[in-house]
Design an enzyme around this catalytic site. Structure first.
Site, PDB file in Angstrom:
ATOM      1  N   ARG A 152      -6.856   5.568  -6.186  1.00  0.00           N
ATOM      2  CA  ARG A 152      -6.655   6.996  -6.403  1.00  0.00           C
ATOM      3  C   ARG A 152      -6.879   7.371  -7.870  1.00  0.00           C
ATOM      4  O   ARG A 152      -7.516   8.384  -8.178  1.00  0.00           O
ATOM      5  CB  ARG A 152      -5.261   7.390  -5.939  1.00  0.00           C
ATOM      6  CG  ARG A 152      -5.028   7.113  -4.453  1.00  0.00           C
ATOM      7  CD  ARG A 152      -3.558   7.100  -4.084  1.00  0.00           C
ATOM      8  NE  ARG A 152      -2.942   8.400  -4.250  1.00  0.00           N
ATOM      9  CZ  ARG A 152      -1.635   8.606  -4.183  1.00  0.00           C
ATOM     10  NH1 ARG A 152      -0.809   7.586  -3.969  1.00  0.00           N
ATOM     11  NH2 ARG A 152      -1.142   9.820  -4.331  1.00  0.00           N
ATOM     12  N   ILE A 177       0.867  -1.174   0.000  1.00  0.00           N
ATOM     13  CA  ILE A 177       0.000   0.000   0.000  1.00  0.00           C
ATOM     14  C   ILE A 177       0.905   1.226   0.000  1.00  0.00           C
ATOM     15  O   ILE A 177       2.061   1.169   0.436  1.00  0.00           O
ATOM     16  CB  ILE A 177      -0.973   0.018   1.206  1.00  0.00           C
ATOM     17  CG1 ILE A 177      -0.239  -0.165   2.536  1.00  0.00           C
ATOM     18  CG2 ILE A 177      -2.040  -1.044   1.039  1.00  0.00           C
ATOM     19  CD1 ILE A 177      -1.170  -0.154   3.742  1.00  0.00           C
ATOM     20  N   ASP A 178       0.395   2.328  -0.515  1.00  0.00           N
ATOM     21  CA  ASP A 178       1.203   3.524  -0.689  1.00  0.00           C
ATOM     22  C   ASP A 178       1.719   4.062   0.644  1.00  0.00           C
ATOM     23  O   ASP A 178       1.133   3.806   1.703  1.00  0.00           O
ATOM     24  CB  ASP A 178       0.389   4.620  -1.382  1.00  0.00           C
ATOM     25  CG  ASP A 178      -0.055   4.218  -2.774  1.00  0.00           C
ATOM     26  OD1 ASP A 178       0.628   3.391  -3.393  1.00  0.00           O
ATOM     27  OD2 ASP A 178      -1.098   4.744  -3.232  1.00  0.00           O
ATOM     28  N   LYS A 179       2.779   4.846   0.556  1.00  0.00           N
ATOM     29  CA  LYS A 179       3.393   5.429   1.747  1.00  0.00           C
ATOM     30  C   LYS A 179       2.367   6.137   2.632  1.00  0.00           C
ATOM     31  O   LYS A 179       2.342   5.950   3.845  1.00  0.00           O
ATOM     32  CB  LYS A 179       4.483   6.414   1.327  1.00  0.00           C
ATOM     33  CG  LYS A 179       5.102   7.193   2.486  1.00  0.00           C
ATOM     34  CD  LYS A 179       6.104   8.233   1.999  1.00  0.00           C
ATOM     35  CE  LYS A 179       6.649   9.053   3.153  1.00  0.00           C
ATOM     36  NZ  LYS A 179       7.590  10.110   2.686  1.00  0.00           N
TER      37      LYS A 179
END
Length: 314
Positions: free
Chosen positions: A233, A134-136
């Site tokens: 997103r 998962i993204d930062k």
């Protein structure tokens, strides 16, 4: 030694053994797989074949994989919020702001560094056992395999789309109903750090339903069918409901009308995408039992929802 098994799918019929292995076991290099074929450590329906021999589809492959150090990253004493752990898998709650994998500009202070400190044996697994990311700036549940067998099982489950992954996302705009986005995603033609919907991209399917509506925002629950980079997103921006706080895909910041001072401050100070991996479900690699975990949103998202709800009363 670790025995990994896989059945050759019909779509790989006619492919050479070495090519097929690269498809079925992508975490091992082609040169390593070639060595194992030559050493007789690959059995096709119980028979050792040469790498150039073609397969019919449906064969059972056994790979005698060798555990060896594949990671050279440093172990670092970084706190981990462990939700579940046994001898095969580890489930953690990743906080927003923590990078998952070391890369240029982020060689230290990542989840991989933390995992190697927690369990040094993870250095024999690709990416320290992490099978999805998962993204930062996204928070929430992440699964890690602790053995080669578990890693192979979780990768197969991801490919079969049987793992449950649900997210909570706060988007700009007043949604009227849930739905699905089935649009391919690929690299942006100009900005190489971004992805976008494009015809020649990879298949990407996102399902969403309404959780709570505010004056000009909507909390949605998102279920992933595929796992492309920045998928939620990109898809939400594509249908004109970008995530609150998204610095990459959210567009220029605009303060909504009829906004209380408290809400204006909360929105202005929310500097990450409002996205949380809230639910994770999988089949345990060893027992076959279905297991599921669910986490509430972190404090920053909960506070933002509280202020949004209070603004409804103004």
């Amino acid at each position: 030694m670790t025995i990994l098994t896989a059945r050759v799918p019909e779509e790989l019929a006619g492919m050479r053994l070495d090519q097929c292995l690269a498809e079925l076991f992508p975490d091992y290099s082609r040169s390593k797989l070639q060595l194992w074929i030559k050493a007789g450590r690959v059995q096709v329906d119980g028979v050792a074949l040469k790498g150039r021999e073609k397969l019919d589809g449906g064969e059972e492959i056994e790979l005698d994989a060798e555990a060896e150090v594949v990671l050279e990253n440093d172990a670092e004493d970084i706190p981990l919020q462990i939700i579940y752990e046994d001898q095969a898998i580890l489930i953690v709650n990743k906080p927003a702001g923590l990078v998952v994998h070391p890369a240029v500009g982020n060689w230290h202070g990542t989840l991989v560094n933390a995992l190697l400190n927690h369990d040094p044996n993870l250095n024999i697994l690709p990416r320290a056992g992490i099978v999805h990311r998962i993204d930062k700036e996204t928070s929430g549940l992440l699964m890690i395999a602790k053995t080669l067998q578990a890693h192979h099982s979780l990768v197969e489950q991801l490919q079969a789309r049987s793992i449950v992954r649900e997210y909570l996302a706060l988007v700009k705009g007043w949604m009227t109903a849930g739905g699905s986005v089935d649009e391919p995603i690929g690299r942006h033609p100009v900005d190489r750090k971004r992805n976008t919907v494009r015809r020649d991209g990879k298949e990407a399917v996102t399902h969403y339903r309404l959780e709570q509506r505010f004056k000009r925002h909507t909390l949605i629950r998102v279920k992933l069918e595929t796992g492309r980079t920045h998928q939620i997103r990109v898809h939400m921006t594509h249908i004109n409901y970008p995530l609150v706080g998204d610095q990459v895909y959210g567009g220029r910041f605009q303060m909504p009308a009829d906004c209380s001072p408290e809400l204006a401050e909360a929105l202005r100070n929310f500097k990450r995408q409002a996205l949380h991996a809230t639910k994770l479900g999988l089949e345990h690699p060893e027992t076959g039992e279905y297991m599921e975990w669910e986490l509430e949103m972190p404090a920053d998202m909960q506070y933002l929802l509280k202020v949004l709800a209070e603004n409804e009363l103004d």
